[in-house]
Motif scaffolding. Structure first.
Motif, PDB file in Angstrom:
ATOM      1  N   ALA A  14       0.811  -1.228   0.000  1.00 29.03           N
ATOM      2  CA  ALA A  14       0.000   0.000   0.000  1.00 29.03           C
ATOM      3  C   ALA A  14       0.840   1.272   0.000  1.00 29.03           C
ATOM      4  CB  ALA A  14      -0.918  -0.013   1.228  1.00 29.03           C
ATOM      5  N   GLY A  15       2.065   1.193   0.504  1.00 23.89           N
ATOM      6  CA  GLY A  15       2.919   2.388   0.582  1.00 23.89           C
ATOM      7  C   GLY A  15       3.242   2.981  -0.766  1.00 23.89           C
ATOM      8  N   GLU A  19       1.174   8.019  -1.943  1.00 17.93           N
ATOM      9  CA  GLU A  19       1.323   9.378  -2.498  1.00 17.93           C
ATOM     10  C   GLU A  19       0.350   9.621  -3.642  1.00 17.93           C
ATOM     11  OE1 GLU A  19       5.616   8.315  -2.096  1.00 17.93           O
ATOM     12  OE2 GLU A  19       5.846  10.473  -2.361  1.00 17.93           O
ATOM     13  N   PHE A  25      -2.814   0.586   5.276  1.00 19.71           N
ATOM     14  CA  PHE A  25      -3.591  -0.174   6.268  1.00 19.71           C
ATOM     15  C   PHE A  25      -3.127   0.100   7.692  1.00 19.71           C
ATOM     16  CE2 PHE A  25      -6.118  -2.571   3.384  1.00 19.71           C
ATOM     17  CZ  PHE A  25      -5.355  -2.650   2.221  1.00 19.71           C
ATOM     18  N   ARG A  26      -1.777   0.118   7.871  1.00 20.41           N
ATOM     19  CA  ARG A  26      -1.268   0.104   9.251  1.00 20.41           C
ATOM     20  C   ARG A  26      -0.550   1.386   9.650  1.00 20.41           C
ATOM     21  NH1 ARG A  26      -1.201  -4.597   6.753  1.00 20.41           N
ATOM     22  NH2 ARG A  26      -2.414  -6.279   7.718  1.00 20.41           N
ATOM     23  N   ASP A  27      -0.582   2.375   8.772  1.00 18.65           N
ATOM     24  CA  ASP A  27      -0.012   3.655   9.208  1.00 18.65           C
ATOM     25  C   ASP A  27      -1.014   4.350  10.132  1.00 18.65           C
ATOM     26  OD1 ASP A  27       1.445   4.027   5.970  1.00 18.65           O
ATOM     27  OD2 ASP A  27       2.458   3.573   7.856  1.00 18.65           O
ATOM     28  N   TRP A  32      -7.035   0.036   8.803  1.00 15.98           N
ATOM     29  CA  TRP A  32      -7.334  -0.890   9.922  1.00 15.98           C
ATOM     30  C   TRP A  32      -7.468  -0.129  11.238  1.00 15.98           C
ATOM     31  CZ3 TRP A  32      -9.512  -3.461   6.862  1.00 15.98           C
ATOM     32  CH2 TRP A  32      -8.983  -4.329   5.915  1.00 15.98           C
ATOM     33  N   GLN A  92       0.475  -6.565  -3.625  1.00 12.65           N
ATOM     34  CA  GLN A  92      -0.550  -6.889  -2.630  1.00 12.65           C
ATOM     35  C   GLN A  92      -1.724  -5.917  -2.788  1.00 12.65           C
ATOM     36  OE1 GLN A  92       1.510  -7.982   1.432  1.00 12.65           O
ATOM     37  NE2 GLN A  92       2.771  -6.457   0.384  1.00 12.65           N
ATOM     38  N   HIS A 110      -3.562 -10.337  -4.105  1.00 13.99           N
ATOM     39  CA  HIS A 110      -4.727 -10.154  -3.219  1.00 13.99           C
ATOM     40  C   HIS A 110      -5.968  -9.753  -4.005  1.00 13.99           C
ATOM     41  CE1 HIS A 110      -1.972  -9.453   0.523  1.00 13.99           C
ATOM     42  NE2 HIS A 110      -2.031 -10.705   0.153  1.00 13.99           N
ATOM     43  N   THR A 177       5.742  -1.866   1.775  1.00 13.70           N
ATOM     44  CA  THR A 177       4.970  -2.877   2.499  1.00 13.70           C
ATOM     45  C   THR A 177       5.556  -3.058   3.890  1.00 13.70           C
ATOM     46  OG1 THR A 177       4.130  -5.160   2.466  1.00 13.70           O
ATOM     47  CG2 THR A 177       6.315  -4.788   1.485  1.00 13.70           C
ATOM     48  N   SER A 178       4.658  -3.283   4.861  1.00 18.79           N
ATOM     49  CA  SER A 178       5.085  -3.312   6.273  1.00 18.79           C
ATOM     50  C   SER A 178       5.680  -4.656   6.653  1.00 18.79           C
ATOM     51  CB  SER A 178       3.874  -3.024   7.175  1.00 18.79           C
ATOM     52  OG  SER A 178       2.872  -4.023   6.953  1.00 18.79           O
ATOM     53  N   VAL A 181       2.214  -9.155   6.766  1.00 19.55           N
ATOM     54  CA  VAL A 181       1.244 -10.154   6.301  1.00 19.55           C
ATOM     55  C   VAL A 181       1.949 -11.210   5.460  1.00 19.55           C
ATOM     56  CG1 VAL A 181      -0.849 -10.473   4.903  1.00 19.55           C
ATOM     57  CG2 VAL A 181      -0.645  -8.502   6.404  1.00 19.55           C
ATOM     58  N   ASN A 202      11.277   1.674   1.479  1.00 21.66           N
ATOM     59  CA  ASN A 202      10.119   1.928   2.330  1.00 21.66           C
ATOM     60  C   ASN A 202      10.279   3.260   3.047  1.00 21.66           C
ATOM     61  OD1 ASN A 202       7.712   0.326   2.854  1.00 21.66           O
ATOM     62  ND2 ASN A 202       8.292   0.483   5.013  1.00 21.66           N
ATOM     63  N   LEU A 203       9.126   3.763   3.570  1.00 21.72           N
ATOM     64  CA  LEU A 203       9.218   5.055   4.268  1.00 21.72           C
ATOM     65  C   LEU A 203      10.023   4.896   5.548  1.00 21.72           C
ATOM     66  CD1 LEU A 203       8.181   7.912   3.874  1.00 21.72           C
ATOM     67  CD2 LEU A 203       6.210   7.362   5.286  1.00 21.72           C
ATOM     68  N   ALA A 220       8.263   6.636  -1.648  1.00 22.31           N
ATOM     69  CA  ALA A 220       8.472   5.836  -2.865  1.00 22.31           C
ATOM     70  C   ALA A 220       8.621   6.706  -4.114  1.00 22.31           C
ATOM     71  CB  ALA A 220       7.307   4.871  -3.037  1.00 22.31           C
TER      72      ALA A 220
HETATM   73  N1  APR Z   1       6.530   5.615   0.387  1.00 21.55           N
HETATM   74  C1  APR Z   1       7.030   4.404   0.751  1.00 21.55           C
HETATM   75  N2  APR Z   1       6.517   3.644   1.748  1.00 21.55           N
HETATM   76  C2  APR Z   1       5.448   4.142   2.404  1.00 21.55           C
HETATM   77  C3  APR Z   1       4.857   5.390   2.099  1.00 21.55           C
HETATM   78  C4  APR Z   1       5.453   6.142   1.040  1.00 21.55           C
HETATM   79  N3  APR Z   1       4.985   7.338   0.672  1.00 21.55           N
HETATM   80  N4  APR Z   1       3.825   5.608   2.956  1.00 21.55           N
HETATM   81  C5  APR Z   1       3.750   4.528   3.747  1.00 21.55           C
HETATM   82  N5  APR Z   1       4.730   3.650   3.437  1.00 21.55           N
HETATM   83  C6  APR Z   1       5.019   2.337   4.045  1.00 21.55           C
HETATM   84  C7  APR Z   1       4.730   2.267   5.528  1.00 21.55           C
HETATM   85  O1  APR Z   1       5.900   2.636   6.264  1.00 21.55           O
HETATM   86  C8  APR Z   1       4.400   0.776   5.711  1.00 21.55           C
HETATM   87  O2  APR Z   1       5.591   0.038   6.005  1.00 21.55           O
HETATM   88  O3  APR Z   1       4.138   1.413   3.444  1.00 21.55           O
HETATM   89  C9  APR Z   1       3.871   0.347   4.358  1.00 21.55           C
HETATM   90  C10 APR Z   1       2.369   0.098   4.352  1.00 21.55           C
HETATM   91  O4  APR Z   1       2.125  -1.020   5.179  1.00 21.55           O
HETATM   92  P1  APR Z   1       0.623  -1.571   5.324  1.00 21.55           P
HETATM   93  O5  APR Z   1      -0.297  -0.427   5.575  1.00 21.55           O
HETATM   94  O6  APR Z   1       0.678  -2.707   6.295  1.00 21.55           O
HETATM   95  O7  APR Z   1       0.265  -2.125   3.855  1.00 21.55           O
HETATM   96  P2  APR Z   1       0.713  -3.506   3.210  1.00 21.55           P
HETATM   97  O8  APR Z   1       2.087  -3.894   3.676  1.00 21.55           O
HETATM   98  O9  APR Z   1       0.493  -3.382   1.750  1.00 21.55           O
HETATM   99  O10 APR Z   1      -0.371  -4.544   3.814  1.00 21.55           O
HETATM  100  C11 APR Z   1      -0.288  -5.862   3.327  1.00 21.55           C
HETATM  101  O11 APR Z   1      -2.283  -6.438   4.522  1.00 21.55           O
HETATM  102  O12 APR Z   1      -4.355  -5.821   5.221  1.00 21.55           O
HETATM  103  C12 APR Z   1      -3.693  -6.581   4.304  1.00 21.55           C
HETATM  104  O13 APR Z   1      -4.482  -7.223   2.201  1.00 21.55           O
HETATM  105  C13 APR Z   1      -3.993  -6.119   2.915  1.00 21.55           C
HETATM  106  O14 APR Z   1      -2.520  -6.097   1.020  1.00 21.55           O
HETATM  107  C14 APR Z   1      -2.637  -5.700   2.375  1.00 21.55           C
HETATM  108  C15 APR Z   1      -1.660  -6.451   3.258  1.00 21.55           C
END
Ligand code: APR
Length: 242
Positions: A14-15, A19, A25-27, A32, A92, A110, A177-178, A181, A202-203, A220
């Motif tokens: 999702a990260g 932008e 999801f988890r920021d 969530w 994802q 997903h 991605t965090s 998952v 990643n951020l 990103a």
């Molecule tokens: N640039 C780079 N990274 C970023 C940015 C950015 N501008 N903004 C946020 N991030 C990073 C955050 O630091 C975090 O590590 O993106 C990550 C987002 O993590 P999550 O919100 O957990 O999203 P994701 O890892 O895609 O979740 C995985 O979980 O809920 C399920 O199915 C859902 O596909 C999802 C999966």
């Protein structure tokens, strides 16, 4: 003839779409924090209250429809177009921003907001902008239409193909991605087993940051174009930083 061009496998989360205005999801304040996973992203939640689940995905479908790909999506499309070796994007994300940014090969493990699935016969079709409880299946007419999104407890898509790509990777990158998952969070381990160089963009450090050979932090839209430019200048640049 030198070593054949590097095979690059990229996992995004999702990260990479943050932008572009799509929530992660988890920021802080993420999806969530606004909704309970068990209510909107499980088969049990859908059985319990299909209206709530369709509402959740209708809102995300509308938001995604209004979003534009950002420089990170476009940079990955450029890498696919200009790198002499194969570049596979595994995402994802359920938004269509990789494709909107020009990417050609994207594996949505997903599922996608654009897809609808019949829970009765398995038929897939292009989802309308709004889906509702009792959504009829165009193939079998059963009132069992659902978003074609993989929920918690369900098997992600393309796993066999993804593991085959990881087993042949020379370079693996995880972007936005965090690492919370699975199975996606373990792809870095598969890539290591294949002898690939691994980099996290990643951020901030993800839960799996320590398992990568290299880490690049920042938004990103800045880190991905810079990384792609380096790769295209000299593919060996993908190795650890000077
Ligand atoms: N640039 C780079 N990274 C970023 C940015 C950015 N501008 N903004 C946020 N991030 C990073 C955050 O630091 C975090 O590590 O993106 C990550 C987002 O993590 P999550 O919100 O957990 O999203 P994701 O890892 O895609 O979740 C995985 O979980 O809920 C399920 O199915 C859902 O596909 C999802 C999966």
């Amino acid at each position: 003839m030198g070593k054949s061009a590097q095979k690059i496998v990229i996992l995004t989360g999702a990260g990479i779409s943050a932008e572009s205005g799509l929530g992660t999801f988890r920021d802080e304040g993420g999806l969530w924090a606004q909704h309970r996973i068990e209510d909107v992203a499980t088969p049990e939640g859908f059985a319990r209250d299909p209206g709530l689940v369709h509402g959740f995905y209708n809102a995300r479908r509308a938001q995604a429809a209004g979003a534009q790909p950002n420089a990170a999506h476009q940079a990955l499309a450029r890498l696919q177009a200009e790198h002499p070796g194969e570049v596979v994007i595994v995402t994802q994300n359920v938004d269509g921003l990789h494709e909107a940014g020009g990417a050609s090969r994207v594996l949505h493990m997903h599922g996608t907001l654009a897809g609808a699935l019949c829970a009765a016969c398995g038929h897939r079709w292009v989802a309308p902008m709004e889906m509702h409880p009792g959504q009829p299946c165009p193939a079998c007419a059963a009132p069992q239409g659902r978003p074609d999104v993989v929920w918690f407890g369900e098997m992600p898509y393309f796993m066999e193909e993804i593991y085959a790509h990881l087993a042949a990777a020379d370079l693996f990158a995880a972007i936005g991605t965090s690492g919370e998952v699975y199975p996606a969070a373990a792809f870095v381990d598969e890539a290591h087993l294949a002898g690939a160089h691994t980099v996290e963009l990643n951020l901030e450090p993800s839960a799996t940051a320590s398992r990568f050979s290299e880490r690049r932090f920042g938004p990103a839209s800045e880190t991905v174009p810079a990384w792609v430019a380096e790769l295209l200048r000299s593919p060996q640049a993908a190795k650890s930083p000077p």
